[in-house]
Design an enzyme around this catalytic site. Structure first.
Site, short mmCIF file in Angstrom:
data_model
loop_
_atom_site.label_atom_id
_atom_site.label_comp_id
_atom_site.label_asym_id
_atom_site.label_seq_id
_atom_site.Cartn_x
_atom_site.Cartn_y
_atom_site.Cartn_z
N TYR A 116 31.67 36.09 31.07
CA TYR A 116 31.93 37.46 30.63
C TYR A 116 32.91 38.15 31.58
O TYR A 116 33.48 37.51 32.46
CB TYR A 116 30.60 38.21 30.45
N HIS A 168 25.71 41.35 35.80
CA HIS A 168 25.99 40.08 35.10
C HIS A 168 27.38 39.58 35.52
O HIS A 168 28.40 40.02 34.97
CB HIS A 168 25.93 40.31 33.59
N ASN A 178 31.28 29.88 27.59
CA ASN A 178 32.31 30.77 27.06
C ASN A 178 33.72 30.40 27.53
O ASN A 178 34.53 31.27 27.86
CB ASN A 178 31.97 32.24 27.35
N ASN A 225 28.38 33.38 33.18
CA ASN A 225 28.53 32.94 31.79
C ASN A 225 29.82 33.34 31.08
O ASN A 225 29.83 33.52 29.86
CB ASN A 225 27.31 33.38 30.97
N THR A 237 19.22 37.29 25.41
CA THR A 237 19.71 38.11 24.30
C THR A 237 18.97 37.74 23.03
O THR A 237 18.85 36.56 22.71
CB THR A 237 21.23 37.85 24.13
C1 LIG Z 1 18.56 32.84 23.27
C2 LIG Z 1 19.24 32.90 24.60
C3 LIG Z 1 19.78 34.10 25.03
C4 LIG Z 1 20.37 34.21 26.30
N1 LIG Z 1 20.83 35.42 26.72
C5 LIG Z 1 21.31 35.56 27.99
C6 LIG Z 1 21.65 36.84 28.50
O1 LIG Z 1 21.52 37.87 27.83
N2 LIG Z 1 22.15 36.91 29.76
C7 LIG Z 1 22.31 35.78 30.54
O2 LIG Z 1 22.76 35.90 31.68
N3 LIG Z 1 21.95 34.57 30.09
C8 LIG Z 1 21.44 34.43 28.86
N4 LIG Z 1 21.02 33.20 28.42
C9 LIG Z 1 20.95 32.08 29.38
C10 LIG Z 1 19.53 32.02 29.98
O3 LIG Z 1 19.26 33.17 30.77
C11 LIG Z 1 19.35 30.79 30.90
O4 LIG Z 1 20.34 30.81 31.89
C12 LIG Z 1 19.45 29.48 30.13
O5 LIG Z 1 18.65 29.51 28.96
C13 LIG Z 1 19.02 28.30 31.00
O6 LIG Z 1 17.69 28.47 31.47
P1 LIG Z 1 16.46 27.66 30.77
O7 LIG Z 1 16.84 26.18 30.88
O8 LIG Z 1 15.25 27.99 31.58
O9 LIG Z 1 16.41 28.09 29.36
C14 LIG Z 1 20.47 33.07 27.14
C15 LIG Z 1 19.95 31.84 26.68
C16 LIG Z 1 19.34 31.75 25.43
C17 LIG Z 1 18.75 30.43 24.99
#
Ligand SMILES: Cc1cc2nc3c(=O)[nH]c(=O)nc-3n(C[C@H](O)[C@H](O)[C@H](O)COP(=O)(O)O)c2cc1C
Length: 366
Positions: A185, A180, A240, A183, A31
């Site tokens: 939701y 989705h 959440n 997380n 996001t």
């Molecule tokens: C800025 C940001 C926005 C995110 N938006 C979403 C999202 O829209 N949908 C979702 O399922 N997870 C979202 N996440 C979680 C990420 O998809 C991911 O699961 C999380 O960052 C862990 O992976 P990483 O260690 O590779 O960053 C978001 C995480 C961050 C940091």
């Protein structure tokens, strides 16, 4: 310099249902809160995603299936033609670069605020249980409120919105959709006993709590081919303010049931989303990989060594990176060359324009 591509198949093409991915590295949904008026994707979104088209698969940011499904300022939607037109520019730009892109379908449930809801209504949820924390509104962070418990009679309408959103996503040129279910939701709120206190057919037993998610999957796969439908779950994440008394039993049941629909992938956030991979009361998520008949996409805290290990041990079919994509639009090339990764500016993650969005440069690795 070690060239990682010599030792692992991470960088080799792979068939995912109907599409051939260039490699086994995905971009996790992120996001970025930059949508325009009417929740139409940003004018900059085509460029942003095209810059990241080196991913085997991009999973575009969470996108609300209805105005009620919105929980953060400036997130895009997929429920009307203006949004379809906005997304079409994104999918065209990614396809022109040889990439592939799915859209993540989102209903936030209680993780919202009246400021973000049509008519300033209360956010909805399985039960009237207030989350801890704050909502991100256009005028700043505001404490979550007690949500309104959905009436049984409202659920078919929500299922219908997922179905329409999936059809609109295909119309907008997406290669598929990711439901989705992660997380904390709406769908996750129905799954877990901390947030689902219902006494009707959608609450109580594991079977009842999984009902809405499975009905959504059934509805979506009734209108688009299942080889274009994936799902995201975060079985042991507290994101959440979510929790369950027996996540292993719950998610084992869910994944077994998902097999009926022949989804192309199961995308698992392993551990606490964006936090530790091992959490208290967690369980070995390989149980779910073993149960699931389609592809398993692993995410959370991966770097090149861990991703290489995941492939060498066949612990995952695809590895999704989230945060590393933000400041490294050419992430796959950087990983392939074992190059340094840039870190992102936390101040420009959400909201704003090109700064911290489309202005992170690619390295010249030629
Ligand atoms: C800025 C940001 C926005 C995110 N938006 C979403 C999202 O829209 N949908 C979702 O399922 N997870 C979202 N996440 C979680 C990420 O998809 C991911 O699961 C999380 O960052 C862990 O992976 P990483 O260690 O590779 O960053 C978001 C995480 C961050 C940091």
């Amino acid at each position: 310099m070690t060239i990682a591509s010599q030792t692992s198949d991470l960088f080799k093409p792979v068939q995912l249902g109907a599409i051939q991915l260039q490699n086994r590295i995905a971009m996790a949904p992120l996001t970025r809160s930059r949508a325009q008026a009417g929740d139409v994707p940003s004018e900059l979104a085509p460029e942003y995603y095209a810059q990241r088209a080196g991913a085997g698969l991009i999973i575009a940011e969470a996108t609300q299936i209805s105005p009620q499904g919105k929980g953060y300022a400036w997130t895009p939607g997929i429920y009307n033609e203006a949004q379809v037109a906005g997304w079409k520019k994104v999918t065209d730009a990614v396809h022109a670069k040889g990439g592939h892109i799915f859209l993540q379908l989102w209903h936030v449930g209680r993780i919202s605020h009246p400021d973000l809801q049509p008519g300033n209504a209360l956010p909805v949820a399985p039960s009237a249980v207030t989350p801890q924390g704050n909502a991100f509104t256009e005028t700043g962070f505001k404490p979550f409120v007690e949500p309104r418990a959905l009436e049984l009679s409202e659920l078919p309408g929500i299922i219908e919105q997922y179905k329409t959103a999936a059809q609109l996503a295909i119309k907008a040129g997406f290669d598929g959709v990711e439901i989705h279910g992660a997380n904390g939701y709406l769908l996750d709120q129905f799954l877990r006993d901390k947030t689902n206190r219902r006494t009707d057919a959608y609450g109580g037993s594991i079977e009842n709590r999984a009902r809405l998610l499975l009905e959504v999957v059934e509805a979506v796969t009734s209108v688009i081919p299942s080889e274009r439908v994936g799902i995201r779950l975060s079985p042991i994440s507290p994101a959440n303010d979510i929790a369950d008394s027996d996540p292993k039993a719950l998610f084992s049941y869910v994944v077994e049931q998902l097999n009926r629909f022949k989804l192309v992938y199961l995308h698992v956030v392993e551990g606490a989303t964006g936090g530790p991979r091992q959490v208290e009361h967690g369980f070995d998520l390989q149980v779910l990989r073993d149960l699931f008949k389609g592809f398993y996409i692993a995410n959370n805290g991966y770097d090149l060594p861990l991703a290489t290990k995941a492939r060498e041990g066949n612990l995952a079919d695809i590895v999704a990176f989230g945060r590393p994509w933000i400041a490294n639009p050419d992430l796959v090339e950087r990983l392939k060359h074992n190059a340094d990764l840039a870190s992102f500016n936390p101040d420009t993650l959400y909201g704003g324009g090109a700064a911290g969005y489309t202005d992170y440069p690619a390295l010249n690795l030629a």
